[in-house]
Write a protein that holds these residues in place. Structure first.
Motif, mmCIF file in Angstrom:
data_model
loop_
_atom_site.group_PDB
_atom_site.id
_atom_site.type_symbol
_atom_site.label_atom_id
_atom_site.label_comp_id
_atom_site.label_asym_id
_atom_site.label_seq_id
_atom_site.Cartn_x
_atom_site.Cartn_y
_atom_site.Cartn_z
ATOM 1 N N LEU A 93 0.886 -1.085 0.214
ATOM 2 C CA LEU A 93 0.182 0.030 -0.113
ATOM 3 C C LEU A 93 0.919 1.312 -0.025
ATOM 4 O O LEU A 93 0.501 2.032 -0.455
ATOM 5 C CB LEU A 93 -0.888 0.082 1.318
ATOM 6 C CG LEU A 93 -1.734 1.112 1.385
ATOM 7 C CD1 LEU A 93 -2.871 1.168 -0.003
ATOM 8 C CD2 LEU A 93 -2.788 0.931 2.716
ATOM 9 N N ASP A 94 2.054 1.489 0.630
ATOM 10 C CA ASP A 94 2.743 2.177 0.807
ATOM 11 C C ASP A 94 3.508 2.732 -0.443
ATOM 12 O O ASP A 94 3.605 3.650 -0.889
ATOM 13 C CB ASP A 94 3.715 2.438 2.121
ATOM 14 C CG ASP A 94 3.092 2.546 3.441
ATOM 15 O OD1 ASP A 94 2.072 2.749 3.302
ATOM 16 O OD2 ASP A 94 3.977 2.007 4.083
ATOM 17 N N ARG A 104 0.900 4.227 -2.988
ATOM 18 C CA ARG A 104 0.837 5.728 -2.517
ATOM 19 C C ARG A 104 2.138 6.414 -3.261
ATOM 20 O O ARG A 104 2.040 7.677 -3.849
ATOM 21 C CB ARG A 104 0.627 5.973 -1.251
ATOM 22 C CG ARG A 104 -0.681 5.440 -0.831
ATOM 23 C CD ARG A 104 -0.921 5.666 0.678
ATOM 24 N NE ARG A 104 -2.171 5.514 1.129
ATOM 25 C CZ ARG A 104 -2.551 4.855 2.325
ATOM 26 N NH1 ARG A 104 -1.536 4.577 3.256
ATOM 27 N NH2 ARG A 104 -3.933 4.836 2.590
ATOM 28 N N TYR A 107 -11.931 1.025 -3.907
ATOM 29 C CA TYR A 107 -10.952 0.918 -2.940
ATOM 30 C C TYR A 107 -9.896 -0.280 -3.478
ATOM 31 O O TYR A 107 -10.197 -1.253 -3.648
ATOM 32 C CB TYR A 107 -11.185 0.675 -1.466
ATOM 33 C CG TYR A 107 -12.050 1.733 -0.787
ATOM 34 C CD1 TYR A 107 -11.234 2.801 -0.001
ATOM 35 C CD2 TYR A 107 -13.391 1.869 -1.209
ATOM 36 C CE1 TYR A 107 -11.916 3.776 0.665
ATOM 37 C CE2 TYR A 107 -13.939 3.022 -0.561
ATOM 38 C CZ TYR A 107 -13.260 3.873 0.231
ATOM 39 O OH TYR A 107 -13.982 4.920 0.593
ATOM 40 N N GLN A 155 -7.832 2.410 6.331
ATOM 41 C CA GLN A 155 -6.195 2.362 6.366
ATOM 42 C C GLN A 155 -5.715 1.121 5.820
ATOM 43 O O GLN A 155 -4.459 1.365 5.613
ATOM 44 C CB GLN A 155 -5.860 2.267 8.186
ATOM 45 C CG GLN A 155 -6.199 1.113 8.868
ATOM 46 C CD GLN A 155 -7.443 1.226 9.202
ATOM 47 O OE1 GLN A 155 -8.497 1.977 9.095
ATOM 48 N NE2 GLN A 155 -7.479 0.362 10.560
ATOM 49 N N SER A 171 -6.541 0.288 2.630
ATOM 50 C CA SER A 171 -6.869 0.139 1.277
ATOM 51 C C SER A 171 -6.616 1.428 0.783
ATOM 52 O O SER A 171 -6.445 2.844 1.310
ATOM 53 C CB SER A 171 -8.350 -0.025 1.064
ATOM 54 O OG SER A 171 -9.166 0.824 1.683
ATOM 55 N N LEU A 172 -6.442 1.920 -0.629
ATOM 56 C CA LEU A 172 -6.094 3.185 -1.233
ATOM 57 C C LEU A 172 -7.675 3.505 -2.009
ATOM 58 O O LEU A 172 -7.986 2.659 -2.874
ATOM 59 C CB LEU A 172 -5.220 2.862 -2.230
ATOM 60 C CG LEU A 172 -4.471 4.123 -3.071
ATOM 61 C CD1 LEU A 172 -3.237 4.135 -3.450
ATOM 62 C CD2 LEU A 172 -5.405 4.569 -4.179
ATOM 63 N N SER A 173 -8.216 4.610 -1.722
ATOM 64 C CA SER A 173 -9.514 4.964 -2.211
ATOM 65 C C SER A 173 -9.080 5.782 -3.367
ATOM 66 O O SER A 173 -8.161 6.451 -3.507
ATOM 67 C CB SER A 173 -10.369 5.965 -0.987
ATOM 68 O OG SER A 173 -9.651 7.060 -1.010
ATOM 69 N N TRP A 209 -8.817 9.359 -2.400
ATOM 70 C CA TRP A 209 -7.445 9.877 -2.172
ATOM 71 C C TRP A 209 -6.670 10.073 -3.601
ATOM 72 O O TRP A 209 -6.139 11.157 -3.745
ATOM 73 C CB TRP A 209 -6.723 8.643 -1.512
ATOM 74 C CG TRP A 209 -5.122 9.226 -1.245
ATOM 75 C CD1 TRP A 209 -4.821 9.899 0.064
ATOM 76 C CD2 TRP A 209 -4.154 8.768 -2.102
ATOM 77 N NE1 TRP A 209 -3.622 10.009 -0.199
ATOM 78 C CE2 TRP A 209 -3.106 9.324 -1.400
ATOM 79 C CE3 TRP A 209 -4.098 8.035 -3.189
ATOM 80 C CZ2 TRP A 209 -1.721 9.228 -1.926
ATOM 81 C CZ3 TRP A 209 -2.739 7.867 -3.563
ATOM 82 C CH2 TRP A 209 -1.610 8.496 -2.829
ATOM 83 N N LEU A 210 -6.947 9.149 -4.525
ATOM 84 C CA LEU A 210 -6.060 9.537 -5.615
ATOM 85 C C LEU A 210 -6.752 10.609 -6.551
ATOM 86 O O LEU A 210 -5.726 11.401 -7.074
ATOM 87 C CB LEU A 210 -6.350 8.193 -6.651
ATOM 88 C CG LEU A 210 -5.411 7.950 -7.901
ATOM 89 C CD1 LEU A 210 -5.260 6.361 -8.279
ATOM 90 C CD2 LEU A 210 -5.912 8.705 -9.187
#
Length: 458
Positions: free
Chosen positions: A296-297, A300, A332, A346, A348-350, A353-354
């Motif tokens: 995940l990091d 991002r 997500y 926390q 997942s990447l939504s 956010w993107l």
């Protein structure tokens, strides 16, 4: 060779006993089933190990059974196929004849290859006595890349760009009581054997399986960021207040494929899907960066770096294939380190956010292709996502050049079909992506093909 082990000269007897006692090497010589001379039951072995000078007694036991030096050498020679050079010192003490290196069974088979889903195991077929030291080289390396009889490489791009050969050497070592015996004038005491190069290019997979491949793509992204690219002999205008290292290219694509999840089911086709799209976009002069199995990091981080490529007039494509889910119409995406219960913001990447990352960008096309499941999460987990998404509402605004492409409808899973190279979405996208039609027409054509796919199984 016919001397009974119990009748060896005292000096040789004690040297042999000492060598057999090194790390209890004698235990490996014991045969539990077939050879009556060397057979011992586990209880007998345990009793010997409790005694002082146990190897003296083991040698006498074997001698009392009629074992000769020749018998022991033949046994050690057989065991060398498994233990390589562990028994060389004992055999040298017993004056086994030096044997120059040769290819076994013949020179036509110098290196064998065993291939599985992810690796290629190369094995050098050089044999001789003492057992050879084997070093592996690539076609462009002066120093060995590996030492050992076998060498396992991944079936990824960084490995398969090379050809490989093995170089085997054997020699009598210096400084031992037996050294002078072997190195008398006129006696051969060393040899070298070098294989032909083996080309494994045909065994390459489209997957990126190792850190080296991932680092290579990271380097490509950095290079794109730093390069002063020209398209059709025209330099892309850059505002005077924009750092040159952040200059955008005219066509860019960030492709992420996650297969090897730690806590979730492993997927079959994402890496192939990613490479299929990358190949198609590169033919259309897109500068593509393809990254596999990201946490995940890492996801991002690379999205933030990718943002630096997007400027006015740019065609930008973002593609993600892997595990995901949907909450309140929002997708997500999950990194390979997602926990088994990933239904928390926390983990997942939504897409909220993107989009917030790209909020100040005005590309000519900003295409998001999401090849993920859009199944709904359990009701009791929704609240945390609703609260999480509140922070992004201030960034919500329409972008006329932003297009979403989904592999499936809301609430439905995305599918892989056993035996096919690509997932269902990429199976049809690759047929439309190069057509001279609008993006919306392309996506409509893909979805229509998916609806008619006879192999979709729910």
């Amino acid at each position: 060779m016919e001397t009974n082990l119990a009748d060896l000269p005292v000096r040789i007897f004690h040297v042999l006993s000492r060598e057999l006692g090194r790390d209890n090497l004698w235990v490996k010589i014991v045969d539990f089933d077939q050879d009556p001379i060397f057979s011992m039951k586990q209880l007998e072995i345990d009793n010997f190990l409790k005694r002082d000078n146990c190897c003296d007694q083991v040698l006498r036991r074997w001698g009392n059974r009629g074992q000769t030096v020749g018998d022991l050498l033949r046994r050690l020679q057989l065991l060398s196929r498994t233990y390589e050079n562990e028994f060389d010192s004992i055999q040298l003490q017993l004056r086994r004849k030096f044997k120059i290196l040769r290819w076994v069974p013949d020179s036509e088979e110098q290196v064998t290859m065993a291939v599985d889903e992810e690796t290629i195991k190369l094995e050098c077929k050089a044999q001789g006595f003492p057992c050879p030291t084997i070093k592996w080289y690539t076609n462009d390396s002066k120093e060995p890349v590996h030492t050992g009889r076998s060498y396992t490489v991944l079936r990824c791009k960084c490995s398969t760009e090379h050809q490989y050969k093995c170089v085997a050497t054997n020699e009598i070592p210096e400084g031992f009581s037996f050294s002078e015996h072997y190195k008398r004038p006129g006696k051969l005491w060393n040899s070298v054997l070098e294989s032909d190069f083996v080309d494994i290019t045909s065994l390459v997979r489209d997957d990126e399986l190792c850190e080296s491949c991932k680092n290579f793509e990271m380097g490509r992204l950095s290079q794109i960021l730093a390069d002063d690219e020209k398209v059709e002999n025209k330099t892309i205008p850059v505002p005077s207040n924009l750092d040159s290292t952040l200059r955008a290219a005219d066509k860019v694509a960030l492709i992420m494929s996650n297969c090897s999840y730690v806590h979730l089911p492993e997927l079959m086709t994402p890496h192939c899907d990613a490479q299929t799209l990358a190949d198609a976009l590169q033919k259309m002069n897109y500068k593509t960066v393809t990254l596999a199995d990201l946490t995940l990091d890492e996801m991002r981080y690379f999205i933030r770096e990718y943002k630096k490529l997007i400027g006015d007039g740019v065609y930008a494509v973002f593609y993600f294939v892997g595990h995901g889910f949907e909450v309140n119409g929002q997708c997500y995406l999950l990194g390979v380190d997602a926990p088994a219960d990933a239904h928390q913001p926390q983990h997942s990447l939504s897409m909220d956010w993107l989009l917030s990352i790209f909020r100040d960008k005005q590309p000519a096309l900003n295409l998001f292709l999401l090849d993920v499941c859009r199944k709904f999460i359990p009701y009791d987990a929704i609240g945390a996502f609703v609260e999480y998404s509140e922070q992004f509402k201030k960034f919500h605004r329409a972008h006329r050049n932003m297009v979403y492409g989904y592999s499936t409808s809301g609430g439905v899973g995305a599918y892989e079909v056993k035996g096919e190279i690509n997932g269902v979405f990429m199976k049809y996208l690759k047929n439309h992506v190069s057509m001279e039609i609008s993006v919306m027409s392309m996506l409509h054509g893909v979805l229509k093909d998916i609806e008619n796919d006879p192999k979709q199984i729910h």
